[in-house]
Design an enzyme around this catalytic site. Structure first.
Site, short mmCIF file in Angstrom:
data_model
loop_
_atom_site.label_atom_id
_atom_site.label_comp_id
_atom_site.label_asym_id
_atom_site.label_seq_id
_atom_site.Cartn_x
_atom_site.Cartn_y
_atom_site.Cartn_z
N GLU A 103 -29.52 32.79 15.28
CA GLU A 103 -30.16 34.06 15.26
C GLU A 103 -31.33 34.17 16.26
O GLU A 103 -32.50 34.01 15.99
CB GLU A 103 -30.55 33.79 13.66
CG GLU A 103 -29.92 33.91 12.75
CD GLU A 103 -30.52 34.14 11.29
OE1 GLU A 103 -31.80 34.01 11.15
OE2 GLU A 103 -29.90 34.60 10.46
N GLU A 146 -23.03 34.18 8.54
CA GLU A 146 -24.06 33.99 7.18
C GLU A 146 -24.10 35.30 6.61
O GLU A 146 -24.12 36.43 7.14
CB GLU A 146 -25.50 33.48 7.79
CG GLU A 146 -25.64 32.35 8.30
CD GLU A 146 -27.05 31.89 8.66
OE1 GLU A 146 -27.84 32.87 8.02
OE2 GLU A 146 -27.42 31.18 9.40
C1 BGC Z 1 -32.09 30.28 7.98
C2 BGC Z 1 -32.27 29.94 6.79
C3 BGC Z 1 -32.56 30.79 5.78
C4 BGC Z 1 -31.40 31.73 5.77
C5 BGC Z 1 -31.64 32.98 4.83
C6 BGC Z 1 -30.92 31.29 8.03
O1 BGC Z 1 -30.64 31.86 9.26
O2 BGC Z 1 -31.58 29.27 9.06
O3 BGC Z 1 -33.46 28.96 6.92
O4 BGC Z 1 -32.78 30.18 4.27
O5 BGC Z 1 -31.22 32.36 6.87
O6 BGC Z 1 -32.85 33.43 5.16
#
Ligand code: BGC
Length: 362
Positions: free
Chosen positions: A182, A300
């Site tokens: 990210e 993710e």
């Molecule tokens: C972050 C996490 C976070 C998640 C959802 C991820 O990319 O590293 O810390 O909980 O995104 O926000």
């Protein structure tokens, strides 16, 4: 720490650690792996080198979040255990994404040496995955300093990759690298694209054919994909996006998201409008991928445990199927903390979420 997530200004509360772990994830001793380190001969290189084929094999995965990307493992309530890898493999997942905060385990001055004992711990995790037939993605996660000051940290990021790439160069192709989780804030596209190209050059010195996962800026949001520029001659790349929309639903009550308290109670029932919004986003990603001839990994997606479970399961199922319909591989965020598909206290899967991810009859 100021965190701008998918276009929203957010304040990251650094005390997120325990709150993120539903019911205190178990701690385990970091015992050396009994599993032999795989060699590059265990899988024919040709089988995995094609990025589209390997993306198919990445398939359906889960993030081992809140463990190795915490400032130190255990600090955010999750310490990886051998049994987790077995559970994940037995459930039918194909892969794990292992977020790693290398920047907290490397010297701050050149040559930015990574702590050998930390390398051993990552080796252990990677071997636990590979020896069970799970593909593994290791990334550089939560390198917060580079998001604030890229100029000051660019050489250090390159030095981290020189070491990581060299260390794993003889590992089988089922180990994938991901350059940076990210990219955001000061890592705007005009800063990030050339840095990404440099990092890939460093990796290619020792890993000419390994598939590497790469992201655009703005927290890997789907709308930032258009800013991504990749070296045309590097065909061993898999492009990743993250999906947490609608953000007010997925991050309701999240302790690290300032102003998320009033979002509590937001539901997602899969109305035609809700589904269309997701489908439109995914269609844009698919169009970009088609145009640039790159495979896509939804690295993710997840909804925080403060949302109601019925909505979470509906949303999770819809996102996973939308990805699959377009040939995207995916990794759910995450295994056993605040978004967890597994509850380490009760030692039970969250069945509605697990079924949403891996339906019996897909
Ligand atoms: C972050 C996490 C976070 C998640 C959802 C991820 O990319 O590293 O810390 O909980 O995104 O926000």
């Amino acid at each position: 720490m100021l965190k701008t997530h998918k276009g929203t200004i957010l304040m990251t509360i650094l005390t997120l650690s325990l709150a993120l772990c539903t019911g205190g994830c178990s701690r385990a001793t970091a015992t050396p792996s009994p599993v032999p380190i795989p060699t590059s001969t265990s899988i024919p290189a040709s089988q995995a080198a094609d990025p589209f084929e390997q993306n198919r094999r990445l398939g359906r995965g889960v993030n081992l979040g809140n463990a190795l990307e915490a400032p130190s493992e255990g600090e955010w309530g999750v310490t990886l255990r051998e049994e987790y890898f077995q559970l994940i493999a037995d459930a039918g997942f194909d892969a794990v994404r292992i977020p790693i905060r290398w920047s907290a385990h490397a010297a701050s001055a050149p040559p930015y040496t990574i702590d050998p004992s930390f390398f051993e711990r990552v080796d252990w995790a990677v071997n636990q995955a590979l020896s069970r037939g799970l593909l593994a993605v290791v990334n550089v996660h939560h390198y917060e300093e580079i998001f604030q000051n890229p100029a000051q940290h660019r050489e250090r990021l390159l030095a981290l990759w020189e070491q990581i790439a060299g260390h794993y160069q003889d590992y089988p192709p089922d180990l994938l690298f991901e350059i940076l989780n990210e990219p955001n804030t000061a890592l705007t596209a005009n800063v990030w694209n050339p840095l990404l190209a440099d990092a890939l050059r460093v990796v290619r010195r020792t890993n000419p054919d390994r598939n590497v996962v790469v992201s655009s800026t703005e927290w890997s949001g789907v709308h930032a994909l258009g800013y991504l520029q990749l070296p045309d001659d590097d065909r061993h790349l898999i492009v990743t996006v993250h999906y947490y929309l609608p953000f007010q639903f997925t991050h309701q009550g999240a302790e690290w998201v300032s102003g998320s308290e009033p979002w509590l109670g937001t539901t997602w029932s899969g109305t035609p409008a809700e589904k269309q919004a997701v489908a439109d986003d995914f269609e844009r990603v698919a169009a970009w991928a088609e145009e640039h001839d790159r495979p896509v990994y939804l690295g993710e997606f997840g909804a925080y445990s403060k949302a109601d479970l019925e909505s979470r399961a509906l949303w999770t199922d819809f996102i996973a199927r939308q990805a699959e319909q377009r040939g995207f591989s995916w990794a759910y965020w995450e295994f056993c903390a605040g978004f967890g598909v597994y509850n380490p206290s009760t030692r039970q899967w969250n069945e509605p979420l697990l079924t949403a991810l891996l339906p019996p009859n897909p």
